[in-house]
Design a protein around this motif. Structure first.
Motif, PDB file in Angstrom:
ATOM      1  N   SER A  83     -46.684 -14.864 -68.697  1.00 49.79           N
ATOM      2  CA  SER A  83     -46.990 -14.206 -69.973  1.00 49.79           C
ATOM      3  C   SER A  83     -47.237 -15.229 -71.078  1.00 49.79           C
ATOM      4  CB  SER A  83     -45.850 -13.262 -70.364  1.00 49.79           C
ATOM      5  OG  SER A  83     -44.653 -13.987 -70.632  1.00 49.79           O
ATOM      6  N   LEU A  84     -46.476 -16.360 -71.075  1.00 47.05           N
ATOM      7  CA  LEU A  84     -46.696 -17.412 -72.074  1.00 47.05           C
ATOM      8  C   LEU A  84     -48.060 -18.069 -71.885  1.00 47.05           C
ATOM      9  CD1 LEU A  84     -43.212 -19.187 -72.282  1.00 47.05           C
ATOM     10  CD2 LEU A  84     -44.415 -18.048 -74.155  1.00 47.05           C
ATOM     11  N   GLN A  85     -48.389 -18.363 -70.642  1.00 48.70           N
ATOM     12  CA  GLN A  85     -49.668 -19.018 -70.372  1.00 48.70           C
ATOM     13  C   GLN A  85     -50.846 -18.112 -70.724  1.00 48.70           C
ATOM     14  OE1 GLN A  85     -49.009 -19.989 -66.293  1.00 48.70           O
ATOM     15  NE2 GLN A  85     -47.826 -21.838 -66.736  1.00 48.70           N
ATOM     16  N   ARG A  86     -50.694 -16.827 -70.482  1.00 47.42           N
ATOM     17  CA  ARG A  86     -51.761 -15.876 -70.829  1.00 47.42           C
ATOM     18  C   ARG A  86     -51.928 -15.807 -72.347  1.00 47.42           C
ATOM     19  NH1 ARG A  86     -50.204 -12.273 -67.724  1.00 47.42           N
ATOM     20  NH2 ARG A  86     -48.835 -11.133 -69.140  1.00 47.42           N
ATOM     21  N   SER A  87     -50.795 -15.784 -73.062  1.00 50.00           N
ATOM     22  CA  SER A  87     -50.847 -15.763 -74.520  1.00 50.00           C
ATOM     23  C   SER A  87     -51.468 -17.045 -75.073  1.00 50.00           C
ATOM     24  CB  SER A  87     -49.439 -15.573 -75.088  1.00 50.00           C
ATOM     25  OG  SER A  87     -49.438 -15.656 -76.494  1.00 50.00           O
ATOM     26  N   LEU A  91     -54.731 -16.875 -76.949  1.00 51.16           N
ATOM     27  CA  LEU A  91     -54.159 -16.827 -78.307  1.00 51.16           C
ATOM     28  C   LEU A  91     -53.882 -15.382 -78.728  1.00 51.16           C
ATOM     29  CD1 LEU A  91     -56.076 -19.608 -80.269  1.00 51.16           C
ATOM     30  CD2 LEU A  91     -53.799 -19.703 -79.237  1.00 51.16           C
ATOM     31  N   GLU A  92     -53.292 -14.638 -77.793  1.00 51.13           N
ATOM     32  CA  GLU A  92     -52.887 -13.265 -78.063  1.00 51.13           C
ATOM     33  C   GLU A  92     -51.396 -13.221 -78.362  1.00 51.13           C
ATOM     34  OE1 GLU A  92     -56.053 -10.886 -75.151  1.00 51.13           O
ATOM     35  OE2 GLU A  92     -53.941 -11.150 -74.562  1.00 51.13           O
ATOM     36  N   VAL A  93     -50.987 -12.216 -79.100  1.00 48.73           N
ATOM     37  CA  VAL A  93     -49.563 -12.049 -79.413  1.00 48.73           C
ATOM     38  C   VAL A  93     -48.770 -11.953 -78.115  1.00 48.73           C
ATOM     39  CG1 VAL A  93     -47.851 -10.512 -80.442  1.00 48.73           C
ATOM     40  CG2 VAL A  93     -50.006 -10.941 -81.631  1.00 48.73           C
ATOM     41  N   GLY A 112     -38.857 -10.369 -76.533  1.00 52.12           N
ATOM     42  CA  GLY A 112     -39.436 -11.432 -77.349  1.00 52.12           C
ATOM     43  C   GLY A 112     -40.784 -11.035 -77.902  1.00 52.12           C
ATOM     44  N   HIS A 113     -41.041 -11.483 -79.117  1.00 50.64           N
ATOM     45  CA  HIS A 113     -42.308 -11.157 -79.783  1.00 50.64           C
ATOM     46  C   HIS A 113     -42.705 -12.371 -80.608  1.00 50.64           C
ATOM     47  CE1 HIS A 113     -44.972  -9.469 -82.883  1.00 50.64           C
ATOM     48  NE2 HIS A 113     -45.226  -8.502 -82.015  1.00 50.64           N
ATOM     49  N   ALA A 114     -43.928 -12.909 -80.398  1.00 51.21           N
ATOM     50  CA  ALA A 114     -44.328 -14.129 -81.108  1.00 51.21           C
ATOM     51  C   ALA A 114     -45.834 -14.190 -81.276  1.00 51.21           C
ATOM     52  CB  ALA A 114     -43.852 -15.360 -80.346  1.00 51.21           C
ATOM     53  N   THR A 115     -46.263 -14.832 -82.343  1.00 52.47           N
ATOM     54  CA  THR A 115     -47.688 -15.003 -82.642  1.00 52.47           C
ATOM     55  C   THR A 115     -48.073 -16.471 -82.421  1.00 52.47           C
ATOM     56  OG1 THR A 115     -47.548 -13.262 -84.315  1.00 52.47           O
ATOM     57  CG2 THR A 115     -49.466 -14.727 -84.394  1.00 52.47           C
ATOM     58  N   PRO A 116     -49.103 -16.749 -81.602  1.00 52.53           N
ATOM     59  CA  PRO A 116     -49.468 -18.134 -81.280  1.00 52.53           C
ATOM     60  C   PRO A 116     -50.514 -18.712 -82.253  1.00 52.53           C
ATOM     61  CG  PRO A 116     -50.698 -16.655 -79.885  1.00 52.53           C
ATOM     62  CD  PRO A 116     -49.857 -15.781 -80.764  1.00 52.53           C
ATOM     63  N   GLN A 117     -50.501 -20.041 -82.346  1.00 55.23           N
ATOM     64  CA  GLN A 117     -51.581 -20.738 -83.058  1.00 55.23           C
ATOM     65  C   GLN A 117     -51.824 -22.070 -82.370  1.00 55.23           C
ATOM     66  OE1 GLN A 117     -49.611 -21.122 -86.971  1.00 55.23           O
ATOM     67  NE2 GLN A 117     -49.659 -23.367 -86.651  1.00 55.23           N
ATOM     68  N   ARG A 118     -53.098 -22.494 -82.372  1.00 57.23           N
ATOM     69  CA  ARG A 118     -53.472 -23.744 -81.716  1.00 57.23           C
ATOM     70  C   ARG A 118     -53.221 -24.906 -82.678  1.00 57.23           C
ATOM     71  NH1 ARG A 118     -54.419 -23.972 -76.508  1.00 57.23           N
ATOM     72  NH2 ARG A 118     -55.951 -22.271 -76.653  1.00 57.23           N
ATOM     73  N   GLU A 119     -52.536 -25.954 -82.167  1.00 58.45           N
ATOM     74  CA  GLU A 119     -52.278 -27.164 -82.950  1.00 58.45           C
ATOM     75  C   GLU A 119     -53.397 -28.182 -82.720  1.00 58.45           C
ATOM     76  OE1 GLU A 119     -48.515 -27.552 -84.652  1.00 58.45           O
ATOM     77  OE2 GLU A 119     -49.848 -25.812 -84.894  1.00 58.45           O
ATOM     78  N   ARG A 120     -53.454 -29.191 -83.592  1.00 63.13           N
ATOM     79  CA  ARG A 120     -54.509 -30.204 -83.508  1.00 63.13           C
ATOM     80  C   ARG A 120     -54.470 -30.991 -82.201  1.00 63.13           C
ATOM     81  NH1 ARG A 120     -54.677 -32.996 -89.557  1.00 63.13           N
ATOM     82  NH2 ARG A 120     -55.404 -31.126 -90.682  1.00 63.13           N
ATOM     83  N   TRP A 126     -45.779 -21.000 -81.126  1.00 64.39           N
ATOM     84  CA  TRP A 126     -45.492 -19.586 -81.391  1.00 64.39           C
ATOM     85  C   TRP A 126     -44.443 -19.454 -82.476  1.00 64.39           C
ATOM     86  CZ3 TRP A 126     -46.375 -21.201 -76.334  1.00 64.39           C
ATOM     87  CH2 TRP A 126     -47.366 -20.506 -75.616  1.00 64.39           C
ATOM     88  N   HIS A 127     -44.641 -18.515 -83.358  1.00 63.29           N
ATOM     89  CA  HIS A 127     -43.634 -18.138 -84.356  1.00 63.29           C
ATOM     90  C   HIS A 127     -43.137 -16.749 -83.941  1.00 63.29           C
ATOM     91  CE1 HIS A 127     -45.210 -21.370 -86.979  1.00 63.29           C
ATOM     92  NE2 HIS A 127     -46.406 -20.955 -86.534  1.00 63.29           N
ATOM     93  N   GLY A 128     -41.847 -16.673 -83.612  1.00 63.89           N
ATOM     94  CA  GLY A 128     -41.414 -15.413 -83.022  1.00 63.89           C
ATOM     95  C   GLY A 128     -40.013 -14.970 -83.365  1.00 63.89           C
ATOM     96  N   PHE A 129     -39.648 -13.890 -82.692  1.00 65.02           N
ATOM     97  CA  PHE A 129     -38.378 -13.222 -82.927  1.00 65.02           C
ATOM     98  C   PHE A 129     -37.902 -12.629 -81.601  1.00 65.02           C
ATOM     99  CE2 PHE A 129     -36.070  -9.270 -83.999  1.00 65.02           C
ATOM    100  CZ  PHE A 129     -35.070  -9.792 -84.802  1.00 65.02           C
ATOM    101  N   CYS A 130     -36.609 -12.827 -81.297  1.00 64.30           N
ATOM    102  CA  CYS A 130     -35.997 -12.260 -80.091  1.00 64.30           C
ATOM    103  C   CYS A 130     -34.882 -11.324 -80.508  1.00 64.30           C
ATOM    104  CB  CYS A 130     -35.425 -13.365 -79.195  1.00 64.30           C
ATOM    105  SG  CYS A 130     -36.657 -14.141 -78.138  1.00 64.30           S
TER     106      CYS A 130
END
Length: 435
Positions: A83-87, A91-93, A112-120, A126-130
């Motif tokens: 699930s992490l690799q798919r997200s 770049l899906e929640v 768990g719920h988190a929003t991903p962003q690509r770094e340089r 991911w910024h998330g909440f459990c």
């Protein structure tokens, strides 16, 4: 320069303290999770709630991610990574539920719920909440188990179970409907079940169900329902309403029914045997008098017409004396057969004495009764009964009276009897109306 760095550090520290104070008010754990290009995972930021939820200090997890990852249930770890690799790829929640083995020895469910962003550098942050959903999961699993048990019962019970809404529309029918009524459950759903009842029964049953449901009472009744093959089946049903706690009105009606057709047939046969003369098929005296009383009450209430016909076999004693009681019984049986094949379905035929009979003709005038009686007289006169190589014949005399307004049953029968007496006195084998 040093002063700016110190100020920045102080500001960052203050922000961290605010973050910690804010996170303490939340029911779960705030975190940042980073997946590096080489596939390694770390937690740059974890709130202090980590300790209460997972039994590990936040600093330990940020320092050594394995302290947390090693606690994920072995049956869930692969699904977690997928699930992490798919997200990360899309770049899906990220949204995932998994089990965590707490150091205290119990297993907890975590969402768990988190929003991903690509770094340089190509990593994904991911910024998330459990949150701990153990109680929710237990309730959910208990509900599923309860549903499984109830479904097993409903699908295997021989009784018919039907759920209707307040309009009488079927919303669920158990599989046993196939055995009881010959329909597949889907054929009944979204249809009003009163449509399967005889037209004469449906309004009464609908009214009884509505009244009982409005009172919140269980109603037990016996109803006829049309089978898929066209015949009617007798059902014994217990109907229980569900009242809305919001407005007190009923929203659902649960009916549990069983097939009692065989029992009803036995009951009707016993009733028939207790009310019917076995030789002629006529009602016995008690049953006939009960019908006459009811018919008179109805006619008096509606001011409808009603006629009574009394008749008996002429010289019946002579037939018995000459040929024996077996011959007399044969004559009476023949008389009963002629009446049953001549009378209308709503005419009531009774045997009120040895060779004495009577008819209740609801809705019939005196003139109409005279016509019917004359037709019967002619048929009786033409009948020949074979008895041990001999042919016997018989005639019948009739007395007729039509109900008068307010007349008692005794008075009506007396007038018809006087007509019969007059027919006998005037030569028998005739129809005579009462005066």
């Amino acid at each position: 320069m040093n002063m700016n760095m110190n100020a920045q550090a102080t500001e960052n520290l203050e922000l961290l303290r605010r973050f910690e104070r804010l996170s303490e008010q939340l029911p779960g754990t705030l975190y940042q999770c980073r997946l590096a290009p080489d596939g390694s995972l770390d937690f740059p930021l974890v709130s202090a709630r980590m300790r209460s939820m997972f039994g590990i200090d936040a600093e330990e997890v940020m320092r050594d991610p394995q302290r947390f990852l090693s606690g994920i249930h072995t049956d869930d770890i692969d699904a977690m990574w997928r699930s992490l690799q798919r997200s990360a790829l899309k770049l899906e929640v990220w949204y995932h539920e998994f089990r965590y083995c707490h150091p205290q020895g119990d297993t907890r469910w975590v969402r768990g719920h988190a929003t991903p962003q690509r770094e340089r550098d190509g990593s994904v942050l991911w910024h998330g909440f459990c949150e701990d959903i153990t109680q929710y999961k237990r309730s959910q699993l208990a509900l599923r188990e309860s549903e499984r048990r109830y479904r097993f019962i409903v699908e295997n019970v021989s009784d018919l179970i039907v759920l209707m809404d307040a309009d009488g529309t079927c919303r669920f029918a158990s599989p046993s409907v196939s055995e009881v009524l010959g329909y597949v459950p889907e054929a009944l759903e979204a249809h009003e079940l009163v449509g399967l009842m005889p037209p004469d029964d449906a309004p009464r049953v609908q009214r009884l169900l509505h009244e009982a449901a409005c009172r919140g009472e269980t109603l037990r009744l016996e109803v006829r329902v049309r089978h898929a093959k066209g015949h009617y089946v007798w059902l014994e049903a217990s109907c229980s309403p569900y009242l809305s706690p919001l407005n007190g009105r009923y929203e659902w009606l649960l009916a549990v029914a069983r097939d009692i057709t065989d029992r009803k047939r036995r009951d009707m046969r016993l009733h028939e045997l207790s009310t019917t003369d076995s030789l002629t098929g006529a009602l016995n005296r008690a049953a006939f008098m009960g019908c006459l009383e009811s018919s008179l009450e109805s006619a008096n209430h509606t001011n409808g017409r009603l006629s009574v016909v009394l008749f008996d076999v002429d010289h019946f004693k002579a037939t018995n004396d000459s040929w024996g009681h077996a011959a007399g019984d044969l004559v009476l049986a023949c008389l009963g057969e002629v009446c049953r094949t001549t009378l209308r379905s709503n005419d009531i035929f009774g045997r009120i004495g040895g060779e004495e009979f009577a008819l209740i003709l609801n809705g019939q005038s005196l003139q109409e009764a005279l016509v019917l009686a004359e037709r019967l007289r002619c048929k009786f006169e033409q009948v020949r009964v074979e008895f041990h190589g001999h042919w016997l014949n018989f005639t019948v005399s009739f007395g007729i009276a039509e109900r008068r307004r307010g007349e008692s049953m005794k008075g009506l029968l007396h007038r018809a009897d006087m007509g019969l007496y007059a027919a006998k006195r005037l030569g028998r084998n005739r129809v005579q109306q009462a005066s």
